[in-house]
Design an enzyme around this catalytic site. Structure first.
Site, mmCIF file in Angstrom:
data_model
loop_
_atom_site.group_PDB
_atom_site.id
_atom_site.type_symbol
_atom_site.label_atom_id
_atom_site.label_comp_id
_atom_site.label_asym_id
_atom_site.label_seq_id
_atom_site.Cartn_x
_atom_site.Cartn_y
_atom_site.Cartn_z
ATOM 1 C CG PHE A 1 -12.992 -4.655 -2.330
ATOM 2 C CD1 PHE A 1 -12.034 -3.774 -1.850
ATOM 3 C CD2 PHE A 1 -12.752 -5.297 -3.700
ATOM 4 C CE1 PHE A 1 -11.147 -3.198 -2.603
ATOM 5 C CE2 PHE A 1 -11.708 -4.778 -4.432
ATOM 6 C CZ PHE A 1 -10.653 -3.962 -3.907
ATOM 7 N N PRO A 2 -15.507 -4.836 2.010
ATOM 8 C CG PRO A 2 -15.336 -4.049 4.205
ATOM 9 C CD PRO A 2 -14.470 -4.437 3.226
ATOM 10 C CG LEU A 3 -18.069 -0.509 3.529
ATOM 11 C CD1 LEU A 3 -17.438 0.937 4.162
ATOM 12 C CD2 LEU A 3 -19.601 -0.568 4.172
ATOM 13 N N GLY A 4 -17.690 -2.652 -0.849
ATOM 14 C CA GLY A 4 -17.596 -2.590 -2.230
ATOM 15 C C GLY A 4 -16.400 -2.033 -2.888
ATOM 16 N N GLY A 5 -15.367 -1.580 -1.983
ATOM 17 C CA GLY A 5 -14.146 -1.142 -2.225
ATOM 18 C C GLY A 5 -14.183 0.190 -3.334
ATOM 19 C CG PHE A 6 -11.128 0.977 -5.665
ATOM 20 C CD1 PHE A 6 -10.386 1.990 -5.109
ATOM 21 C CD2 PHE A 6 -10.368 -0.342 -5.665
ATOM 22 C CE1 PHE A 6 -9.297 1.832 -4.616
ATOM 23 C CE2 PHE A 6 -8.950 -0.355 -5.182
ATOM 24 C CZ PHE A 6 -8.428 0.752 -4.601
ATOM 25 C CE1 TYR B 1 -3.030 -2.795 -0.080
ATOM 26 C CE2 TYR B 1 -3.564 -2.542 2.451
ATOM 27 C CZ TYR B 1 -3.805 -3.280 1.207
ATOM 28 O OH TYR B 1 -4.570 -4.278 1.333
ATOM 29 N N PRO C 1 -18.532 1.438 -4.473
ATOM 30 C CG PRO C 1 -18.662 3.669 -3.675
ATOM 31 C CD PRO C 1 -18.149 2.801 -4.650
ATOM 32 C CG LEU C 2 -21.573 -2.938 -1.160
ATOM 33 C CD1 LEU C 2 -21.859 -3.414 0.297
ATOM 34 C CD2 LEU C 2 -21.687 -4.276 -2.012
HETATM 35 N N1 LIG Z 1 -6.330 -8.898 0.392
HETATM 36 C C1 LIG Z 1 -6.461 -8.267 -0.574
HETATM 37 O O1 LIG Z 1 -6.231 -8.629 -1.914
HETATM 38 C C2 LIG Z 1 -7.138 -6.877 -0.264
HETATM 39 C C3 LIG Z 1 -7.774 -6.040 -1.512
HETATM 40 C C4 LIG Z 1 -8.242 -4.981 -1.011
HETATM 41 C C5 LIG Z 1 -8.421 -4.348 0.170
HETATM 42 N N2 LIG Z 1 -7.912 -5.243 1.267
HETATM 43 C C6 LIG Z 1 -7.929 -4.625 2.503
HETATM 44 O O2 LIG Z 1 -9.234 -4.542 2.874
HETATM 45 C C7 LIG Z 1 -9.623 -3.346 3.481
HETATM 46 C C8 LIG Z 1 -11.125 -2.680 3.174
HETATM 47 O O3 LIG Z 1 -11.171 -2.589 1.674
HETATM 48 P P1 LIG Z 1 -11.252 -1.238 1.083
HETATM 49 O O4 LIG Z 1 -11.073 -0.175 1.959
HETATM 50 O O5 LIG Z 1 -10.585 -1.336 -0.193
HETATM 51 O O6 LIG Z 1 -12.898 -1.130 0.742
HETATM 52 P P2 LIG Z 1 -14.227 -0.980 1.433
HETATM 53 O O7 LIG Z 1 -13.782 -0.933 2.837
HETATM 54 O O8 LIG Z 1 -15.256 -1.989 0.830
HETATM 55 O O9 LIG Z 1 -14.601 0.403 1.063
HETATM 56 C C9 LIG Z 1 -13.800 1.526 1.347
HETATM 57 C C10 LIG Z 1 -14.541 2.920 0.590
HETATM 58 O O10 LIG Z 1 -15.667 3.151 1.085
HETATM 59 C C11 LIG Z 1 -15.595 4.550 1.526
HETATM 60 N N3 LIG Z 1 -16.418 4.478 2.840
HETATM 61 C C12 LIG Z 1 -15.918 4.053 4.016
HETATM 62 N N4 LIG Z 1 -17.022 4.282 4.906
HETATM 63 C C13 LIG Z 1 -17.779 5.365 4.380
HETATM 64 C C14 LIG Z 1 -18.932 5.872 4.750
HETATM 65 N N5 LIG Z 1 -19.200 5.749 6.067
HETATM 66 N N6 LIG Z 1 -19.755 6.529 4.005
HETATM 67 C C15 LIG Z 1 -19.255 6.776 2.657
HETATM 68 N N7 LIG Z 1 -18.236 6.076 2.184
HETATM 69 C C16 LIG Z 1 -17.240 5.459 3.027
HETATM 70 C C17 LIG Z 1 -14.355 4.999 1.683
HETATM 71 O O11 LIG Z 1 -14.011 6.289 1.360
HETATM 72 P P3 LIG Z 1 -13.432 7.398 2.350
HETATM 73 O O12 LIG Z 1 -12.146 7.370 2.554
HETATM 74 O O13 LIG Z 1 -13.942 8.615 1.869
HETATM 75 O O14 LIG Z 1 -14.317 7.332 3.832
HETATM 76 C C18 LIG Z 1 -13.629 4.067 0.531
HETATM 77 O O15 LIG Z 1 -13.634 4.656 -0.909
HETATM 78 C C19 LIG Z 1 -8.517 -2.335 2.793
HETATM 79 O O16 LIG Z 1 -8.324 -1.272 3.624
HETATM 80 C C20 LIG Z 1 -7.429 -3.218 2.840
HETATM 81 O O17 LIG Z 1 -6.805 -3.484 4.278
HETATM 82 C C21 LIG Z 1 -7.260 -6.435 1.093
#
Ligand SMILES: NC(=O)c1ccc[n+]([C@@H]2O[C@H](COP(=O)([O-])OP(=O)(O)OC[C@H]3O[C@@H](n4cnc5c(N)ncnc54)[C@H](OP(=O)(O)O)[C@@H]3O)[C@@H](O)[C@H]2O)c1
Length: 290
Positions: free
Chosen positions: A215-220, A66, A222-223
């Site tokens: 990607f619990p919230l859909g990642g890049f 990262y 959003p769900l």
């Molecule tokens: N193992 C793997 O290959 C892999 C791949 C991807 C990710 N990961 C891990 O999984 C974690 C979670 O994934 P992720 O961060 O990519 O995706 P995510 O948690 O599904 O979603 C993050 C996105 O949601 C937005 N968000 C979060 N809370 C919000 C809210 N209350 N209201 C509106 N928007 C909101 C964030 O924007 P804001 O910043 O504006 O809040 C960000 O753009 C990562 O941090 C990483 O540690 C692992």
């Protein structure tokens, strides 16, 4: 030293001998755009990490890829010396190219280097949990993980890693890893709308192994779903809250690592994950990913 909070939604889970809050934090969003380079607002990123600790969250997910190096160094700057209860889970097995791609780096020498870089960037002598990241940006891909996983087992024997996990893995690769050495977690893509691992989650729950959806919230992306919006508006909640609360209800071995670069969103997510869902809500939400 902070005490372990049990007031966060979901309570706690044990990874091997390490207790973590089921509500964790994913640090990927703290790097620059597309997870490359430093964040535009460095102080803001440090503030998010300090807010994570202040809330009593004891599970931070990260990776040397990262930035690269950026989120690990931010974690160290914000939180070192670490509280006795904080567990930092990292992953190795992918690197970054100039275009921001995630090419695999799973040769033994790549993995040894990555583990040492994680130790150095995070300021640790032992990494709590290291996931071997498999597959590619399209998702899990079939193939043996033996050589790569055995390299991590050797680093574990040397005392550099406490516990092992796998990420972006097929069910066959999870089974292969477990035939080589114990694992404490599997980190794959999964959320309300992407439920390809339903069977695996239930199997792991029976074996006491954590399932950590990325990607619990859909990642890049959003769900988005009309059924999710309908349930959320009925509950006077946000779709993000419903998505997190649903994951906590889905199975006791699910650990949350939602990502955010915003302290306000972090607080919203902690509160939202505590939302109580009725059987009727669950039935409607279950239809989304079917
Ligand atoms: N193992 C793997 O290959 C892999 C791949 C991807 C990710 N990961 C891990 O999984 C974690 C979670 O994934 P992720 O961060 O990519 O995706 P995510 O948690 O599904 O979603 C993050 C996105 O949601 C937005 N968000 C979060 N809370 C919000 C809210 N209350 N209201 C509106 N928007 C909101 C964030 O924007 P804001 O910043 O504006 O809040 C960000 O753009 C990562 O941090 C990483 O540690 C692992």
């Amino acid at each position: 030293m902070s005490t372990l909070s049990t007031s966060l939604p979901g309570g706690t889970w044990t990874l091997g001998d390490l207790t973590v809050t089921r509500f964790g934090y994913g640090a990927m969003q703290l790097a620059g755009p597309w997870v490359m380079g430093p964040p535009a607002d460095r102080d803001g990123a440090l503030a998010v990490l300090r807010a994570v600790a202040d809330l009593g969250i004891t599970h931070i997910d990260t990776s040397g890829a990262y930035g690269p190096h950026i989120t690990n160094r931010l974690i160290r700057q914000a939180l070192h010396p670490y509280s006795d209860s904080l567990r930092i889970v990292t992953k190795v097995g992918a690197t970054r190219d100039r275009e921001g791609g995630w090419p695999p780096a799973r040769r033994p020498e790549d993995l040894r280097r990555a583990v040492h870089e994680n130790l150095q960037d995070l300021g640790l002598e032992t990494l709590d949990v290291v996931n071997l990241r498999l597959g590619d940006a399209q998702g899990p891909q079939p193939g043996s993980l033996a050589e790569a996983f055995e390299t991590l087992v050797e680093l574990q024997r040397q005392g550099l890693i406490r516990h092992l996990g796998v990420s972006n893995a097929t069910a066959e690769q999870v089974a292969e890893a477990r035939s080589i050495a114990p694992i404490v977690c599997v980190q794959n893509m999964y959320n309300l709308a992407h439920r390809q691992d339903d069977e695996l989650i239930d199997e792991l729950a029976g074996q006491g192994i954590a399932y950590v959806p990325f990607f619990p919230l859909g990642g890049f992306t959003p769900l988005q779903s009309s059924a999710l919006t309908a349930v959320a508006s009925r509950l006077d909640a946000t779709p993000m809250s419903v998505a997190l609360a649903w994951l906590l209800r889905r199975s006791p071995n699910i650990l949350l690592i939602p990502g955010t670069s915003s302290v306000a969103h972090l607080h919203e997510n902690v509160t939202g994950a505590g939302l109580s869902l009725s059987d009727e809500d669950l039935a409607e939400l279950d239809e989304i990913g079917r």
